[in-house]
Structure formats: structure tokens, C-alpha cells
Design an enzyme around this catalytic site. Structure first.
Site, short mmCIF file in Angstrom:
data_model
loop_
_atom_site.label_atom_id
_atom_site.label_comp_id
_atom_site.label_asym_id
_atom_site.label_seq_id
_atom_site.Cartn_x
_atom_site.Cartn_y
_atom_site.Cartn_z
N SER A 139 0.84 -0.93 0.05
CA SER A 139 0.03 -0.46 0.59
C SER A 139 1.06 1.13 0.07
O SER A 139 2.06 1.49 0.32
CB SER A 139 -1.17 -0.11 1.41
OG SER A 139 -1.36 1.13 1.05
N TYR A 186 -2.73 -0.07 10.35
CA TYR A 186 -2.97 -0.68 8.52
C TYR A 186 -1.80 -0.67 8.20
O TYR A 186 -0.46 -1.30 7.31
CB TYR A 186 -4.24 -0.49 7.99
CG TYR A 186 -3.72 -0.53 6.54
CD1 TYR A 186 -4.62 -2.00 6.24
CD2 TYR A 186 -3.80 0.13 5.35
CE1 TYR A 186 -4.58 -2.17 4.59
CE2 TYR A 186 -3.37 -0.38 4.33
CZ TYR A 186 -4.45 -0.97 3.38
OH TYR A 186 -3.72 -1.69 2.15
#
Length: 254
Positions: A149, A163
Site C-alpha cells: 500500500s 494498517y
């Protein structure tokens, strides 16, 4: 040109791929693209059997071979079982795409420990177990791609601490694997998508209203654009690329 000759020109002809979390969004786009490039594709799913059936049907209607495997990425035994099922069905495993992942955008102080553990189980432990098991079956020219990501470079807004931690772990894992797997001829790379138009984060959603103005290209990415990058990394043309962290974020982190 007959069908047999045409299939031999496809970059992934004769290869077997497993895509984790391949029933929807980016995972489904990757599974379909690898199949279109000639690979026989297994993919895992957990809570969306209809979407998995749709993905498999799309691959098969285009002339490919698909195998849908129900496996919770948070369950190590299920992950190992998905590798075994792939090899049992197709006879080999050449490509692993660690795509399965979950996110819960919650401020740090409000994050329940069980939410953190759930993300860790899928985003880190699931990746570790799938990779560990897959390399037991891979031969030279094996390919591993992790889906990370752009949050590891630029969070953009609050609520992404847990996350970001898990995706940062994947990036570190990637770099360490290079030295273990390189001598075996296996490449390992991480693709870091930025904002991508998915059912979980649509281009017309609330998060998009905050982020789009910060993206130099002025738009969200599309799932097929991430799939194209993955397809290149697992192709013979990318045989000298390993250990890369590749951002596909429209310039968001520049």
C-alpha cells in the site's frame, strides 16, 4: 494462427498462479489478467462465493482455467491448504500473488486489540504462511508479488496506523526474501497501490473527496492498472527485477 500456436505466444503459457483474495476488486482483476496472459489460475476467497463464481466464470468463458478455493487468509491451515489444492489440481505452482488484505480505518486510541490482531493475521501472517508454503513448490523462475500500500509512504489521513504497520511489515519481508530466494532464481516484488477504485473505496466515495485533489494525475486508479503491473512483474520480461517496491499511485507520494 491456430489456438495451440496462439497460446504459446502468451507470456504466461504453461504457468500456474495462485492469487489470494482473488474474488473481488484488485484480486479479481489480477486473476483475470494472469489467465488472459496464459496462466492457469487458482484464487482464494472467503466471504463472497458469488463474486468468486463470477470471477471463475469470467476466466473460463475467455478460454482460461480457474480454480476457486475457499480459504480464510487469517487461518494458517487454510492458507497451506490452498497451496496444496493448487498443486494437486494443476501439478505446479509458479506464481504467487499475495493480495488478500483487510483494513479498518480507525484512530489509534479507538482501535480494539482484536481489530489489530485481525489485520495482523491476514495482512502479515497470511502473507508469511502463503509465501513459506509456496516456495516449497516453486522451481527456478518462480515469481512472488505482494500487494502492499502507498500508505507505507504517505498515509494521507488519520486512522491508518495499524494498517500501515502491517503493510510496512510486508515491505520489510519482501526485501529480506530477495536474499533467500534470489539464489534459487525466484523473484519477489511488492506493488504499492495508491487510491484505487474498488467497492471498498470507490472513486466517488467520501475518502476520494479528501484524496483526489492530492493525486497529480487527478483521479483514482483502476483495478486493471494494478493487474497490468503485476502481470509484467510475473512475466519473463521482468526476470531481472527483484526486491522492488513499486508505487502505483498516480503520483500521490511524489
Amino acid at each position: 494462427m491456430n489456438n495451440a500456436t496462439a497460446s504459446q505466444t502468451l507470456p504466461l503459457a504453461g504457468k500456474t498462479a495462485l492469487v489470494t483474495g482473488g474474488s473481488r476488486s484488485i484480486g479479481a482483476a489480477i486473476a483475470k489478467r494472469l489467465a488472459a496472459d496464459g496462466a492457469q489460475v487458482a484464487f482464494t476467497y472467503n466471504g463472497s462465493p458469488k463474486l468468486a463464481e463470477d470471477t471463475a466464470a469470467a476466466i473460463e468463458s475467455a478460454g482460461g482455467r480457474a480454480l476457486m478455493i475457499q480459504a480464510n487468509a487469517a487461518n494458517p491451515d487454510a492458507v497451506r491448504g490452498s497451496i496444496a489444492k493448487t498443486v494437486e489440481t494443476f501439478g505446479a505452482l509458479d506464481i504467487l500473488v499475495n493480495n488478500a488484505g483487510i483494513a479498518s480505518p480507525i484512530p489509534l486510541e479507538e482501535t480494539r486489540f482484536e481489530d489489530y490482531q485481525a489485520m495482523l493475521a491476514v495482512n502479515v501472517t497470511g502473507v508469511f504462511v502463503a509465501t513459506q508454503e509456496a516456495v516449497r513448490h516453486m522451481k527456478e523462475d518462480g515469481r512472488i508479488v505482494h500487494i502492499g500500500s502507498s500508505v507505507t509512504k504517505h498515509a494521507g489521513f488519520q486512522g491508518l496506523a495499524a494498517y500501515g504497520l502491517t503493510k510496512g511489515a510486508v515491505a520489510g519481508f519482501n526485501r529480506s526474501l530477495v536474499h533467500e530466494l534470489g539464489p534459487r532464481g525466484i523473484t519477489v516484488n511488492t506493488v504499492h497501490p495508491g487510491p484505487v477504485n474498488t467497492d471498498m473505496n470507490p472513486a466517488d466515495g467520501e475518502i476520494a473527496k479528501m484524496l483526489t485533489s492530492s493525486i497529480p494525475l487527478g483521479r483514482y486508479g483502476e483495478t486493471n492498472e494494478i493487474a497490468s503491473l503485476v502481470a509484467f512483474l510475473v512475466s519473463p520480461q521482468a526476470s531481472f527485477i527483484t526486491g522492488a517496491d513499486i508505487l502505483a499511485d498516480g503520483g500521490l507520494t511524489s
